[in-house]
Design a protein around this motif. Structure first.
Motif, PDB file in Angstrom:
ATOM      1  N   GLN A  31       0.781  -1.230   0.008  1.00  0.00           N
ATOM      2  CA  GLN A  31      -0.013  -0.015   0.086  1.00  0.00           C
ATOM      3  C   GLN A  31       0.882   1.192  -0.050  1.00  0.00           C
ATOM      4  N   ASN A  62      -9.603  -5.868   2.642  1.00  0.00           N
ATOM      5  CA  ASN A  62     -10.099  -6.260   3.892  1.00  0.00           C
ATOM      6  C   ASN A  62     -10.305  -7.742   4.161  1.00  0.00           C
ATOM      7  N   THR A  89      -3.413   0.531  -3.637  1.00  0.00           N
ATOM      8  CA  THR A  89      -2.645  -0.942  -3.484  1.00  0.00           C
ATOM      9  C   THR A  89      -2.290  -1.261  -4.943  1.00  0.00           C
ATOM     10  N   LEU A 106      -8.445  -0.446  -0.151  1.00  0.00           N
ATOM     11  CA  LEU A 106      -7.819  -1.424   0.932  1.00  0.00           C
ATOM     12  C   LEU A 106      -8.419  -2.630   0.752  1.00  0.00           C
ATOM     13  N   THR A 114      -5.200   5.855   0.147  1.00  0.00           N
ATOM     14  CA  THR A 114      -4.323   4.639  -0.071  1.00  0.00           C
ATOM     15  C   THR A 114      -4.661   3.943  -1.416  1.00  0.00           C
ATOM     16  N   SER A 154       0.256   5.569   0.112  1.00  0.00           N
ATOM     17  CA  SER A 154      -0.722   6.590   0.585  1.00  0.00           C
ATOM     18  C   SER A 154      -0.215   7.979   0.156  1.00  0.00           C
TER      19      SER A 154
END
Length: 316
Positions: free
Chosen positions: A56, A113, A68, A111, A66, A58
């Protein structure tokens, strides 16, 4: 009623969007020392770094946005579709002492998760609800045995398209001549599959396959001379295999939106927890200097991020 609109959209073959991820390219830089090879100074690739997939990066100002990267970066490897650019970074007594390596990776504004679901006895059309904000889609689902479940448009579809790297020149089924073909598209029949449905603007419904229905077709050995329509093999009247007595690990993206369409040269804060040296036994002082040299930037602005469909857009 919102959920009715979502259901009707799926019936018509349209998957509503609650958010869309922005994309851009990120340049990764690192310094490596030089070494003498014969009579010539060259980069010492023993100090090259490996940037893992899902690293990641940012922004630094305001609320961090952010991004990825999907694919890993290996500074020791250079190819036509993923070159490593080398330039001299420092010279002493007329000889290079440091080189700058640069590689570029595609990135998206999301992101990753993870959630886990314990599954006991098999169920018909097991349904798992994932609640969250700005869910962009499912990355993958794997069970305790690391068996992967593949996403399909609906459970009657048992063929997926799989991109295979075009690298094995000894396998005619996995090679195509020419540097402009980095991947080969092939079909793959899968029995472990799932569909996903957004049931409102914050919830995604994941449906792994039905209870152990139709694991295979019985007539494989004597049909070589029969003619078939290729479309007959894309959809079946079975729904795959249901998970049982296992734990499902579900990874999904969140993020995106119009705020992720950031300006160029703003992705400069890289998470180094997923970066490592490939080779061991290095000089610790020099290795620390090299590791701290890692830097990133996006040469172009990110684009494509949106806040998803409104109810009126889905209705239309």
């Amino acid at each position: 009623q919102d959920n009715n609109l979502y259901q009707m959209a799926y019936m018509f073959g349209y998957k509503p969007k609650v958010t869309t991820l922005a994309t851009t390219e990120i340049d990764f830089y690192q310094i490596v020392p030089s070494k003498l090879s014969g009579s010539e100074y060259v980069p010492d690739y023993d100090y090259a770094l490996y940037v893992n997939a899902n690293t990641q990066v940012s922004t630094r100002t305001g609320t961090p946005i952010t991004f990825t990267i999907e694919d890993p970066i290996d500074f020791t490897v250079s190819s036509s579709d993923n070159p490593t650019k080398v330039s001299i970074a420092q010279i002493s007594s007329g000889n290079p002492t440091q080189y700058l390596l640069k590689k570029t990776a595609k990135a998206f504004s999301g992101l990753i998760n993870t959630t886990t679901v314990a599954v006991g006895a098999p169920q018909d059309f097991l349904t798992v609800n994932i609640e969250g904000t700005d869910i962009a889609g499912i990355i993958d689902i794997k069970d305790s045995d690391n068996t992967e479940y593949y996403e399909v448009d609906y459970l009657g579809q048992d063929l997926i398209f799989d991109g295979i790297k075009n690298t094995n020149i000894n396998d005619p089924d996995n090679y195509s001549a020419g540097n402009d073909t980095p991947y080969i598209l092939k079909t793959k029949q899968v029995q472990n599959r799932f569909t996903s449905r957004f049931i409102n603007d914050t919830t995604e419904e994941v449906i792994p396959n039905s209870f152990n229905v139709g694991i295979g077709l019985p007539f494989q050995q004597s049909k070589l001379t029969a003619a078939y329509s290729p479309t007959n093999f894309v959809f079946t009247n079975t729904y795959g295999v249901a998970p049982s007595n296992t734990t499902l690990t579900i990874r999904y993206y969140t993020g995106g939106g119009t705020s992720s369409n950031i300006l160029a040269n703003t992705l400069t804060n890289v998470n180094t927890n997923t970066i490592q040296f490939i080779k061991g036994g290095l000089n610790s002082t020099l290795a620390a200097t090299v590791f701290n040299s890692i830097a990133t930037s996006n040469p172009i602005a990110a684009s494509g991020g949106s806040d998803g469909d409104t109810i009126e857009e889905i209705r239309q």
